[in-house]
Design an enzyme around this catalytic site. Structure first.
Site, short mmCIF file in Angstrom:
data_model
loop_
_atom_site.label_atom_id
_atom_site.label_comp_id
_atom_site.label_asym_id
_atom_site.label_seq_id
_atom_site.Cartn_x
_atom_site.Cartn_y
_atom_site.Cartn_z
N HIS A 66 66.35 32.87 24.22
CA HIS A 66 66.39 31.44 23.87
C HIS A 66 67.39 30.69 24.74
CE1 HIS A 66 64.05 32.62 20.41
NE2 HIS A 66 64.99 33.41 19.97
N HIS A 97 72.55 24.49 25.26
CA HIS A 97 71.19 23.99 25.02
C HIS A 97 70.86 22.99 26.12
CE1 HIS A 97 71.21 25.66 20.88
NE2 HIS A 97 72.49 25.47 21.00
N GLU A 107 71.54 18.60 21.68
CA GLU A 107 71.02 18.73 20.31
C GLU A 107 71.45 17.50 19.51
OE1 GLU A 107 71.81 22.98 19.03
OE2 GLU A 107 69.66 22.84 19.38
N HIS A 120 78.06 24.80 23.20
CA HIS A 120 78.59 25.11 21.86
C HIS A 120 79.58 26.26 21.94
CE1 HIS A 120 74.81 23.23 19.83
NE2 HIS A 120 75.72 22.33 20.15
N THR A 202 72.06 25.53 14.47
CA THR A 202 70.89 24.75 14.92
C THR A 202 69.73 25.65 15.34
OG1 THR A 202 71.57 24.73 17.25
CG2 THR A 202 72.41 22.94 15.81
C1 LIG Z 1 76.18 31.67 16.43
C2 LIG Z 1 75.07 30.70 16.35
C3 LIG Z 1 73.82 31.08 15.95
C4 LIG Z 1 72.84 30.15 15.88
N1 LIG Z 1 73.08 28.85 16.24
C5 LIG Z 1 74.31 28.53 16.64
S1 LIG Z 1 74.63 26.90 17.07
N2 LIG Z 1 73.49 26.43 18.07
O1 LIG Z 1 74.51 26.13 15.86
O2 LIG Z 1 75.92 26.87 17.70
N3 LIG Z 1 75.31 29.40 16.71
ZN LIG Z 2 74.07 26.07 19.88
#
Ligand SMILES: Cc1ccnc(S(N)(=O)=O)n1
Ligand SMILES: [Zn+2]
Length: 263
Positions: A66, A97, A107, A120, A202
């Site tokens: 992903h 992202h 996002e 992130h 997310t």
């Molecule tokens: C560790 C983790 C898993 C899924 N999504 C996120 S995120 N995109 O919200 O940072 N982080």
């Molecule tokens: Zn993320």
């Protein structure tokens, strides 16, 4: 076979809640940051958000199918203050992202405007919980710093350390070590004003466990650096399905408070 979630019409954000019930919750992320409803909170100014990271080399970066993810568990790192109460959060990993073009990709959006991407930095509450996995089951378990990408002419040196490894992790499941020293501090903008609200992961399972801290000021990357992100493959085999889009669209803020701090 377990259904593979993704970002296509058949397995993307619109259908995640069928397999991951939390994705249909009332505390989902990302959100559109409507600046006119963001409220200043003197508590955020008084309890300054502070961070301390270690510089590390040989961090592992992998292609998750992903996107790319850098595993950076740092027992010596500390994120605290601001909206985090008295708890200390430790860096676990960071990822990004992006979109098919640089007109999209973040996002979170700001007054309906998307940025070209979003980094992130994921942290977990080590004051209250014993592991990342445990923390992710609690409403104050994680804290994620979000940093927007703007496209400019100047290559981002720290992002370039990531880009330079992507040819080695073209396919899902591949990983390698980043030879360069990475200092997560360098990913943060110079202006430290931010918005904060209570939200979720997310991506599935979309646990509602995140205190979001989204910096107002973007950092700059080049179009070429984003083009390299889009060359990663979502497949593990020879088939090539490029990861050109891996962002979830904004979810309803509902009656959640959106606060801001002009650090
Ligand atoms: C560790 C983790 C898993 C899924 N999504 C996120 S995120 N995109 O919200 O940072 N982080
Ligand atoms: Zn993320």
């Amino acid at each position: 076979m377990a259904a593979e979630w993704g970002y296509s019409p058949t397995n993307g954000p619109d259908v995640w809640a069928r397999l991951f019930p939390q994705a249909g919750g009332a505390r989902q992320s990302p959100v559109d940051i409507c600046t006119s409803i963001a409220s200043s909170d003197s508590n955020l100014e008084m309890k300054k958000l502070t961070f301390a990271y270690e510089s590390q080399s040989d961090l592992r970066i992998l292609n998750t199918g992903h996107g790319w993810k850098v595993e950076a568990p740092q027992s010596g790192s500390r994120l605290e203050g601001g909206p985090l109460g008295e708890d200390i959060y430790q860096l676990e990993q960071f990822h990004c992202h992006w979109g098919e073009t640089s007109a999209e990709g973040s996002e979170h959006t700001v007054d309906g405007r998307a940025y070209a991407g979003e980094l992130h930095l994921v942290h977990w509450n080590t004051t209250k919980y014993q592991s990342f996995a445990e923390a992710a089951q609690h409403p104050d378990g994680l804290a994620v710093l979000g940093v927007f990408f703007d496209v400019g002419n100047e290559s981002n040196d720290e992002i370039e350390k990531i880009v330079s490894t992507l040819s080695e992790i073209k396919f899902k499941g591949q990983f390698t070590d980043i030879p360069d020293v990475i200092d997560p501090t360098t990913f943060l903008p110079s202006g430290l004003g931010y918005w904060t609200y209570l939200g979720s992961l997310t991506t599935p399972p979309c646990n509602e466990c995140v205190i979001w801290i989204v910096y107002k000021e973007p950092i700059t990357v080049t179009e070429e650096q984003l083009v390299q992100f889009r060359c990663l493959s979502a497949c593990s085999g020879e088939a090539e399905e490029f990861i050109v889009k891996n962002y979830r669209p904004p979810q309803p803020l509902g009656n959640r408070a959106l606060r801001e701090c002009n650090a």
